[in-house]
Design an enzyme around this catalytic site. Structure first.
Site, PDB file in Angstrom:
ATOM      1  N   ASP A  31       0.855  -1.188   0.000  1.00  0.00           N
ATOM      2  CA  ASP A  31       0.000   0.000   0.000  1.00  0.00           C
ATOM      3  C   ASP A  31       0.888   1.235   0.000  1.00  0.00           C
ATOM      4  O   ASP A  31       1.863   1.309   0.754  1.00  0.00           O
ATOM      5  CB  ASP A  31      -0.894  -0.029   1.243  1.00  0.00           C
ATOM      6  N   ASN A  87     -13.342  -3.473   3.430  1.00  0.00           N
ATOM      7  CA  ASN A  87     -14.435  -2.505   3.547  1.00  0.00           C
ATOM      8  C   ASN A  87     -15.345  -2.569   2.324  1.00  0.00           C
ATOM      9  O   ASN A  87     -14.870  -2.744   1.207  1.00  0.00           O
ATOM     10  CB  ASN A  87     -13.861  -1.089   3.676  1.00  0.00           C
ATOM     11  N   GLN A  94     -14.601   2.232   2.548  1.00  0.00           N
ATOM     12  CA  GLN A  94     -14.048   1.891   1.240  1.00  0.00           C
ATOM     13  C   GLN A  94     -13.793   3.171   0.452  1.00  0.00           C
ATOM     14  O   GLN A  94     -14.700   3.988   0.278  1.00  0.00           O
ATOM     15  CB  GLN A  94     -14.996   0.976   0.474  1.00  0.00           C
ATOM     16  N   HIS A 100     -10.862  -5.230  -2.448  1.00  0.00           N
ATOM     17  CA  HIS A 100      -9.490  -5.488  -2.017  1.00  0.00           C
ATOM     18  C   HIS A 100      -9.488  -5.813  -0.524  1.00  0.00           C
ATOM     19  O   HIS A 100     -10.408  -5.454   0.197  1.00  0.00           O
ATOM     20  CB  HIS A 100      -8.553  -4.316  -2.327  1.00  0.00           C
ATOM     21  N   HIS A 102      -7.048  -5.488   2.877  1.00  0.00           N
ATOM     22  CA  HIS A 102      -5.856  -4.913   3.497  1.00  0.00           C
ATOM     23  C   HIS A 102      -5.222  -5.967   4.403  1.00  0.00           C
ATOM     24  O   HIS A 102      -5.909  -6.603   5.205  1.00  0.00           O
ATOM     25  CB  HIS A 102      -6.219  -3.709   4.374  1.00  0.00           C
TER      26      HIS A 102
END
Length: 134
Positions: A31, A87, A94, A100, A102
């Protein structure tokens, strides 16, 4: 694929990323705005805005990849724990409309905040939710 989706572009390799893992269905990247050292994202290559649009097979593969990469991050970075955060919708946090997960390595005394104040399961709420599954 969605031509306007940044995660689709990353998945296609059009935008460079620090890729930790890749197969025919997924890419796992670091990230760019990490919550902690090693914060990574599991991104399917096929576009789905959220969990509810994601095919079950892709969801299964994403969890397996999260386990594989998460294990390596936790052990290799000597993290004390690891959060999986996923999320769905702006209200839930989100910010990119592409499913996706995390992977957030956790360290003793870090400042990452993925917590909530526990409430109490009231009888009326319990009954309302249970009725959804009868």
């Amino acid at each position: 694929m969605d031509d306007n989706c940044i995660f689709c572009k990353i998945a296609r390799g059009e935008i460079p990323s620090a890729t930790l893992y890749e197969d025919e269905d997924l890419r796992v990247i670091l990230d760019l705005g990490p919550a902690s050292k090693g914060h990574a994202l599991v991104i399917p290559k096929s576009h789905a805005a959220n969990l509810f649009e994601l095919p079950d097979e892709t969801a299964q593969k994403a969890i397996v990849a999260a386990k594989k990469v998460g294990t390596r991050l936790k052990e290799g970075l000597h993290a004390d724990g690891l959060n999986l955060v996923q999320n769905n919708g702006a209200t839930a946090g989100q910010t990119v409309d592409h499913f996706h997960i995390h992977l957030i390595p956790r360290y003793e005394n870090d400042t990452v905040n993925v917590k909530w104040q526990p409430g109490v399961l009231g009888e009326a709420d319990k009954e309302e939710v249970l009725k959804l599954f009868l």
